[in-house]
Design a protein around this motif. Structure first.
Motif, PDB file in Angstrom:
ATOM      1  N   VAL A 167      -0.462  -1.078  25.101  1.00  0.00           N
ATOM      2  CA  VAL A 167      -1.842  -1.332  25.546  1.00  0.00           C
ATOM      3  C   VAL A 167      -2.198  -0.588  26.833  1.00  0.00           C
ATOM      4  N   GLY A 168      -1.184   0.021  27.483  1.00  0.00           N
ATOM      5  CA  GLY A 168      -1.460   0.784  28.700  1.00  0.00           C
ATOM      6  C   GLY A 168      -1.703  -0.068  29.928  1.00  0.00           C
ATOM      7  N   ALA A 169      -1.114  -1.265  29.955  1.00  0.00           N
ATOM      8  CA  ALA A 169      -1.294  -2.158  31.108  1.00  0.00           C
ATOM      9  C   ALA A 169      -0.178  -1.957  32.128  1.00  0.00           C
ATOM     10  N   LYS A 170      -0.339  -2.604  33.301  1.00  0.00           N
ATOM     11  CA  LYS A 170       0.701  -2.612  34.337  1.00  0.00           C
ATOM     12  C   LYS A 170       1.132  -4.053  34.570  1.00  0.00           C
ATOM     13  N   LEU A 171       2.426  -4.235  34.778  1.00  0.00           N
ATOM     14  CA  LEU A 171       2.952  -5.579  35.016  1.00  0.00           C
ATOM     15  C   LEU A 171       2.597  -6.022  36.437  1.00  0.00           C
ATOM     16  N   VAL A 172       2.032  -7.233  36.561  1.00  0.00           N
ATOM     17  CA  VAL A 172       1.579  -7.747  37.859  1.00  0.00           C
ATOM     18  C   VAL A 172       2.287  -9.062  38.172  1.00  0.00           C
ATOM     19  N   ASP A 173       2.806  -9.172  39.403  1.00  0.00           N
ATOM     20  CA  ASP A 173       3.454 -10.408  39.852  1.00  0.00           C
ATOM     21  C   ASP A 173       2.504 -11.274  40.680  1.00  0.00           C
ATOM     22  N   ASP A 174       1.684 -10.629  41.495  1.00  0.00           N
ATOM     23  CA  ASP A 174       0.779 -11.348  42.403  1.00  0.00           C
ATOM     24  C   ASP A 174      -0.637 -11.317  41.833  1.00  0.00           C
ATOM     25  N   LEU A 175      -1.134 -12.472  41.396  1.00  0.00           N
ATOM     26  CA  LEU A 175      -2.450 -12.525  40.752  1.00  0.00           C
ATOM     27  C   LEU A 175      -3.578 -12.078  41.673  1.00  0.00           C
ATOM     28  N   THR A 176      -3.423 -12.294  42.973  1.00  0.00           N
ATOM     29  CA  THR A 176      -4.495 -11.915  43.904  1.00  0.00           C
ATOM     30  C   THR A 176      -4.686 -10.397  43.955  1.00  0.00           C
ATOM     31  N   SER A 177      -3.665  -9.646  43.532  1.00  0.00           N
ATOM     32  CA  SER A 177      -3.775  -8.180  43.550  1.00  0.00           C
ATOM     33  C   SER A 177      -4.190  -7.616  42.191  1.00  0.00           C
ATOM     34  N   LEU A 178      -4.390  -8.487  41.195  1.00  0.00           N
ATOM     35  CA  LEU A 178      -4.771  -8.032  39.853  1.00  0.00           C
ATOM     36  C   LEU A 178      -6.126  -7.333  39.899  1.00  0.00           C
ATOM     37  N   SER A 179      -6.176  -6.113  39.327  1.00  0.00           N
ATOM     38  CA  SER A 179      -7.427  -5.346  39.334  1.00  0.00           C
ATOM     39  C   SER A 179      -7.692  -4.758  37.955  1.00  0.00           C
ATOM     40  N   GLU A 180      -8.850  -4.146  37.818  1.00  0.00           N
ATOM     41  CA  GLU A 180      -9.247  -3.519  36.552  1.00  0.00           C
ATOM     42  C   GLU A 180      -8.230  -2.465  36.112  1.00  0.00           C
ATOM     43  N   ASP A 181      -7.657  -1.746  37.082  1.00  0.00           N
ATOM     44  CA  ASP A 181      -6.696  -0.681  36.764  1.00  0.00           C
ATOM     45  C   ASP A 181      -5.405  -1.220  36.157  1.00  0.00           C
ATOM     46  N   ASP A 182      -5.122  -2.504  36.370  1.00  0.00           N
ATOM     47  CA  ASP A 182      -3.880  -3.095  35.859  1.00  0.00           C
ATOM     48  C   ASP A 182      -4.010  -3.574  34.418  1.00  0.00           C
ATOM     49  N   LEU A 183      -5.233  -3.629  33.914  1.00  0.00           N
ATOM     50  CA  LEU A 183      -5.464  -4.212  32.589  1.00  0.00           C
ATOM     51  C   LEU A 183      -5.186  -3.219  31.466  1.00  0.00           C
ATOM     52  N   GLY A 184      -4.781  -3.768  30.324  1.00  0.00           N
ATOM     53  CA  GLY A 184      -4.588  -2.963  29.121  1.00  0.00           C
ATOM     54  C   GLY A 184      -5.693  -3.264  28.124  1.00  0.00           C
ATOM     55  N   PHE A 185      -5.757  -2.432  27.067  1.00  0.00           N
ATOM     56  CA  PHE A 185      -6.849  -2.591  26.103  1.00  0.00           C
ATOM     57  C   PHE A 185      -6.330  -2.460  24.670  1.00  0.00           C
ATOM     58  N   ALA A 186      -6.935  -3.224  23.779  1.00  0.00           N
ATOM     59  CA  ALA A 186      -6.652  -3.137  22.347  1.00  0.00           C
ATOM     60  C   ALA A 186      -7.932  -3.473  21.598  1.00  0.00           C
ATOM     61  N   GLU A 187      -8.146  -2.797  20.472  1.00  0.00           N
ATOM     62  CA  GLU A 187      -9.354  -3.080  19.689  1.00  0.00           C
ATOM     63  C   GLU A 187      -9.334  -4.511  19.160  1.00  0.00           C
ATOM     64  N   THR A 188      -8.143  -4.941  18.708  1.00  0.00           N
ATOM     65  CA  THR A 188      -8.037  -6.276  18.115  1.00  0.00           C
ATOM     66  C   THR A 188      -6.701  -6.919  18.463  1.00  0.00           C
ATOM     67  N   ILE A 189      -6.746  -8.214  18.758  1.00  0.00           N
ATOM     68  CA  ILE A 189      -5.526  -9.016  18.864  1.00  0.00           C
ATOM     69  C   ILE A 189      -5.649 -10.121  17.825  1.00  0.00           C
ATOM     70  N   HIS A 190      -4.617 -10.224  17.011  1.00  0.00           N
ATOM     71  CA  HIS A 190      -4.673 -11.148  15.883  1.00  0.00           C
ATOM     72  C   HIS A 190      -3.440 -12.048  15.900  1.00  0.00           C
ATOM     73  N   PHE A 191      -3.647 -13.351  15.873  1.00  0.00           N
ATOM     74  CA  PHE A 191      -2.539 -14.307  15.765  1.00  0.00           C
ATOM     75  C   PHE A 191      -2.373 -14.648  14.289  1.00  0.00           C
ATOM     76  N   GLU A 192      -1.170 -14.394  13.752  1.00  0.00           N
ATOM     77  CA  GLU A 192      -0.969 -14.646  12.330  1.00  0.00           C
ATOM     78  C   GLU A 192       0.449 -15.116  12.037  1.00  0.00           C
ATOM     79  N   LYS A 193       0.617 -15.671  10.848  1.00  0.00           N
ATOM     80  CA  LYS A 193       1.923 -16.175  10.421  1.00  0.00           C
ATOM     81  C   LYS A 193       2.502 -15.224   9.384  1.00  0.00           C
ATOM     82  N   LEU A 194       3.735 -14.759   9.632  1.00  0.00           N
ATOM     83  CA  LEU A 194       4.443 -13.901   8.687  1.00  0.00           C
ATOM     84  C   LEU A 194       5.703 -14.634   8.260  1.00  0.00           C
ATOM     85  N   GLY A 195       5.756 -15.013   6.990  1.00  0.00           N
ATOM     86  CA  GLY A 195       6.886 -15.827   6.543  1.00  0.00           C
ATOM     87  C   GLY A 195       6.820 -17.184   7.221  1.00  0.00           C
ATOM     88  N   ASP A 196       7.892 -17.536   7.919  1.00  0.00           N
ATOM     89  CA  ASP A 196       7.930 -18.826   8.621  1.00  0.00           C
ATOM     90  C   ASP A 196       7.641 -18.688  10.109  1.00  0.00           C
TER      91      ASP A 196
END
Length: 529
Positions: free
Chosen positions: A324-353
């Motif tokens: 997704v092109g994101a950066k790992l952040v430890d301190d939430l107060t320093s979280l910025s737009e540059d740290d975020l990643g992007f994806a067209e779709t995120i899907h929660f699904e069940k595969l098998g069990d």
């Protein structure tokens, strides 16, 4: 002085010397080769492996068979370790390596039984191996990373002996696309093969397998009220517990009135709401956390339409970061737009069990997933091993940019040139160099035997076909049972694989030939038995 023998070893210690010691070691290693010999090639047979729990595995993958063998013999274990190193460094060719090593040792044993000392044999093997590596460098075909047809052919060749061979056209195309996604110009694509994540999904058939332009992780959403599908996802990947912090030491809070209780609860809630505000202000709608997310905060996120997964393992969150092109952040107060990643779709699904989270439609992902589908779990497991081998072979060729013809062609050409080289050498080393050439032919000989063809007739025909330098890629095609130019037929494999087989095989043979005594402590099993 008296002739009383001096005893320096403890009572019960067993000792095997000289020729008998070498014979025991070589016999043990030959037994390993015989175990996997019949699996080589497109018409190789499979082995049924039953473990101590009664679970059955049917496979013709040399590395998988050797991994599951319960071997006590030290010398035989050394051969298994050589095979494992080739599987780790190349991804294929373990069976060929074992057969070649055993042939070198058997040929050496014949020379030793003719009263030739191991020293000239060891030296002869070394100079023959050096010459073989020199020849490979000279004749290997140079390609570029954009020679997709050759890369696909190499993938098909690697699959010819696998259970997924009937779908080799489909899987070679899919595997090449997957490797191209993760390949970079740094010449280290092989090390990044783990960035292609294979996810097994029982049901349907193997030909329904698909390449996902993103990554799967086996995690379910934190709260059931969170959305099942997120479009245009803005993703924060963090390493911070999203809960009210507990004190590191035991502490007491003295409360004297109901209003103070409410103040205390309000303060806890404010901490969580401050966390929530950070995500809302940045427009984050998906949180990937390597730490915990409390049920209470999960409910807050669900109310705002934000999804999240928690306790994500290191390998998984690294794959997500790359996808997704994101950066790992430890301190939430320093979280910025540059740290975020992007994806067209995120899907929660069940595969098998199992519950999975799929990140798809990522821009320039350096991590992708193959959703491997199949009717039975055993079929999926076998296909997963085969597909990993194919991905590794493609990646190795992209890195080294050299290939040779398969079907025994390279071994016959090397044997021819090593024999010519032997004529330039005098002394007992000449016999060892010729023995090395004979060992090289053991691989095409095994291919012919496993295809049910006449061994002597076909091997003689192969030798006769290598008349000039233009005939260097003439080999046996055991699918059609014909002899011809295998490079033109698209039967190719990494040149680095042959280099590795020759180097590791000759080094192992020389190591064993140097052993002239086996000393076993009381109660232990002798190494060569």
């Amino acid at each position: 002085m008296s002739n009383v023998p001096i005893i320096i070893l403890k009572e019960g210690t067993e000792e095997v010397r000289e020729r008998e010691a070498r014979k025991q070691n070589i016999t043990a290693m030959a037994a390993i080769a015989e175990t996997v010999r019949s699996t080589l090639g497109p018409k190789g047979m499979s082995k049924m492996l039953v473990d101590s729990m009664g679970d059955v595995t049917i496979t013709n993958d040399g590395a998988e068979i050797l991994k599951n063998l319960d071997i006590e013999n030290i010398a035989a274990n050394m051969m298994v370790n050589v095979a494992k190193s080739i599987d780790e460094d190349i991804g294929d060719g373990t069976t060929s390596a074992v057969i070649f090593s055993a042939a070198l040792l058997n040929n050496a044993l014949e020379l030793i039984e003719q009263d030739i000392h191991p020293k000239p044999i060891i030296h002869g093997y070394k100079i023959a191996a050096d010459k073989a590596l020199e020849v490979i460098k000279e004749i290997a075909e140079k390609i570029s990373r954009d020679d997709n047809e050759i890369l696909k052919n190499a993938a098909k060749t690697a699959m010819n002996s696998k259970d997924i061979a009937p779908l080799k056209n489909f899987f070679s195309d899919l595997a090449l696309k997957a490797v191209k996604h993760i390949a970079e110009e740094d010449g280290n694509t092989f090390a990044k093969v783990s960035n292609v994540k294979i996810v097994k999904a029982p049901g349907k058939s193997l030909k329904d397998t698909e390449l996902i332009n993103g990554v799967y992780t086996q995690k379910e959403k934190v709260n059931m009220m969170m959305p099942d599908i997120i479009k245009d996802a803005k993703i924060a990947v963090i390493r911070r517990k999203l809960d009210v912090k507990k004190t590191e030491f035991d502490a007491q809070v003295r409360i004297s009135s109901p209003s103070e209780i409410q103040k205390f609860l309000d303060q806890e809630e404010k901490i969580l709401l401050d966390y929530l505000k950070i995500f809302k202000d940045l427009g984050v709608n998906m949180i990937v956390n390597s730490s915990d997310i409390s049920d209470k905060f999960g409910a807050y996120l669900a109310k705002e339409g934000i999804a999240g997964i928690k306790n994500v393992g290191e390998s998984d969150y690294k794959s997500i970061l790359k996808a997704v092109g994101a950066k790992l952040v430890d301190d939430l107060t320093s979280l910025s737009e540059d740290d975020l990643g992007f994806a067209e779709t995120i899907h929660f699904e069940k595969l098998g069990d199992d519950e999975y989270t799929l990140f798809s439609g990522c821009k320039n992902p350096k991590s992708v997933s193959i959703l491997l589908k199949g009717g039975l779990d055993k079929i999926l497991s076998t296909a997963e091993v085969s597909l990993n081998d194919v991905l590794s072979v493609i990646a190795k060729i992209i890195d080294t940019k050299t290939v040779v013809a398969g079907g025994g062609a390279i071994y016959i050409e090397l044997a021819k040139r090593i024999r010519a080289y032997a004529n330039e050498i005098s002394g007992k080393e000449q016999l060892a160099v010729n023995a090395f050439a004979l060992a090289l032919e053991e691989i095409p000989k095994t291919l012919i035997r496993n295809a049910g063809l006449e061994e002597i007739e076909k091997l003689t025909e192969l030798r006769a076909s290598h008349k000039t330098a233009d005939d260097k890629w003439v080999g046996i095609d055991t699918i059609t049972n014909t002899i011809g130019d295998n490079f033109k037929k698209g039967i190719v494999e990494p040149a680095e694989l042959i280099n590795h087989i020759i180097k590791s095989g000759s080094e192992l043979a020389n190591l064993i030939l140097r052993v002239d005594r086996i000393i076993s402590a009381k109660g232990s099993k002798p190494a060569g038995l």
